[in-house]
Design a protein around this motif. Structure first.
Motif, PDB file in Angstrom:
ATOM      1  N   THR A  97      61.041   9.876  33.100  1.00  0.00           N
ATOM      2  CA  THR A  97      59.955  10.593  33.765  1.00  0.00           C
ATOM      3  C   THR A  97      60.097  12.098  33.542  1.00  0.00           C
ATOM      4  O   THR A  97      61.171  12.582  33.159  1.00  0.00           O
ATOM      5  CB  THR A  97      59.970  10.316  35.281  1.00  0.00           C
ATOM      6  OG1 THR A  97      61.174  10.874  35.831  1.00  0.00           O
ATOM      7  CG2 THR A  97      59.887   8.822  35.583  1.00  0.00           C
ATOM      8  N   ASP A  98      59.024  12.834  33.813  1.00  0.00           N
ATOM      9  CA  ASP A  98      59.091  14.296  33.712  1.00  0.00           C
ATOM     10  C   ASP A  98      60.139  14.854  34.676  1.00  0.00           C
ATOM     11  O   ASP A  98      60.851  15.800  34.344  1.00  0.00           O
ATOM     12  CB  ASP A  98      57.724  14.915  34.019  1.00  0.00           C
ATOM     13  CG  ASP A  98      56.703  14.651  32.925  1.00  0.00           C
ATOM     14  OD1 ASP A  98      57.108  14.363  31.776  1.00  0.00           O
ATOM     15  OD2 ASP A  98      55.498  14.728  33.209  1.00  0.00           O
ATOM     16  N   ARG A 101      63.563  14.362  33.082  1.00  0.00           N
ATOM     17  CA  ARG A 101      63.777  15.319  31.988  1.00  0.00           C
ATOM     18  C   ARG A 101      64.051  16.719  32.542  1.00  0.00           C
ATOM     19  O   ARG A 101      64.902  17.439  32.028  1.00  0.00           O
ATOM     20  CB  ARG A 101      62.568  15.327  31.043  1.00  0.00           C
ATOM     21  CG  ARG A 101      62.561  14.153  30.093  1.00  0.00           C
ATOM     22  CD  ARG A 101      61.492  14.297  29.027  1.00  0.00           C
ATOM     23  NE  ARG A 101      60.157  14.035  29.513  1.00  0.00           N
ATOM     24  CZ  ARG A 101      59.615  12.834  29.639  1.00  0.00           C
ATOM     25  NH1 ARG A 101      60.289  11.768  29.296  1.00  0.00           N
ATOM     26  NH2 ARG A 101      58.385  12.692  30.085  1.00  0.00           N
ATOM     27  N   GLN A 102      63.345  17.094  33.606  1.00  0.00           N
ATOM     28  CA  GLN A 102      63.560  18.413  34.207  1.00  0.00           C
ATOM     29  C   GLN A 102      64.959  18.525  34.813  1.00  0.00           C
ATOM     30  O   GLN A 102      65.629  19.545  34.659  1.00  0.00           O
ATOM     31  CB  GLN A 102      62.493  18.711  35.269  1.00  0.00           C
ATOM     32  CG  GLN A 102      62.578  20.117  35.831  1.00  0.00           C
ATOM     33  CD  GLN A 102      62.370  21.175  34.762  1.00  0.00           C
ATOM     34  OE1 GLN A 102      61.389  21.142  34.028  1.00  0.00           O
ATOM     35  NE2 GLN A 102      63.299  22.121  34.653  1.00  0.00           N
TER      36      GLN A 102
END
Length: 189
Positions: A97-98, A101-102
């Motif tokens: 998911t974003d 990744r963040q």
């Protein structure tokens, strides 16, 4: 076997552990039965190779051997994200998911050993793969955008990959971490 071939062999060996399925081919004779595993391994090797492709860039595309080249004081580690077809049990058949990744990016940026973090999208990874295998249309035809995972390319201090691995251990969304430094050192021996 030259050093480039040895690095490619090592990269294929490392990547082969992540291949979970091969496309089905109808071969005219038995002697071509090696094509499905070869094409899957080649696709993974393209990802591991780390060759950058910039659309519209008139400069020649670097070879796989050049992809492993690095300055003497900097090494690269690749952090590959989960895709639905990842064979890693950590991915559980789900995409990263974003938010994951963040969190990974934030952790990498906080490490003093890390000099630079570059994101490579699935589209960029696929374009690099297409360029690497442009002379093998049969292999290219078996892949589409999304079959090759997005990743972070991490430029860091020499010998820092174990620290990076430890810092990222337990973070969800990571399929595998490939130590390009170790691949390069193995090819020298």
């Amino acid at each position: 076997m030259n050093s480039t071939e040895e690095r490619l062999r090592d990269a294929l060996h490392t990547a082969a552990r992540t291949v979970d399925a091969f496309p089905t081919f109808t071969a005219p004779t038995r002697r071509f039965s090696f094509i499905p595993p070869l094409s899957a391994a080649a696709a993974v090797a393209a990802v591991v190779g780390g060759v950058m492709f910039f659309p519209g860039d008139p400069s020649p595309v670097p070879s796989v051997g050049e992809a492993f080249a690095s300055s003497a004081d900097s090494y690269q580690t690749s952090v590959y994200f989960c895709i639905e077809r990842s064979s890693s049990s950590k991915c559980e058949g789900r995409e990263s998911t974003d938010r994951q990744r963040q969190a990974i990016s934030d952790k990498l940026e906080s490490l003093p050993e890390v000099r630079k973090v570059t994101y490579e999208s699935k589209q960029e990874a696929f374009e690099r793969f297409r360029i690497l295998f442009q002379d093998r249309p049969g292999i290219v035809a078996t892949k589409k955008v999304g079959d090759i995972p997005d990743s972070f390319r991490v430029e860091a201090e020499p010998g820092s990959t174990p620290t990076i691995r430890l810092a990222l251990s337990g973070l969800p969304g990571i399929d595998q971490i490939v130590d390009d430094e170790a691949l390069r050192n193995a090819s020298r021996n």
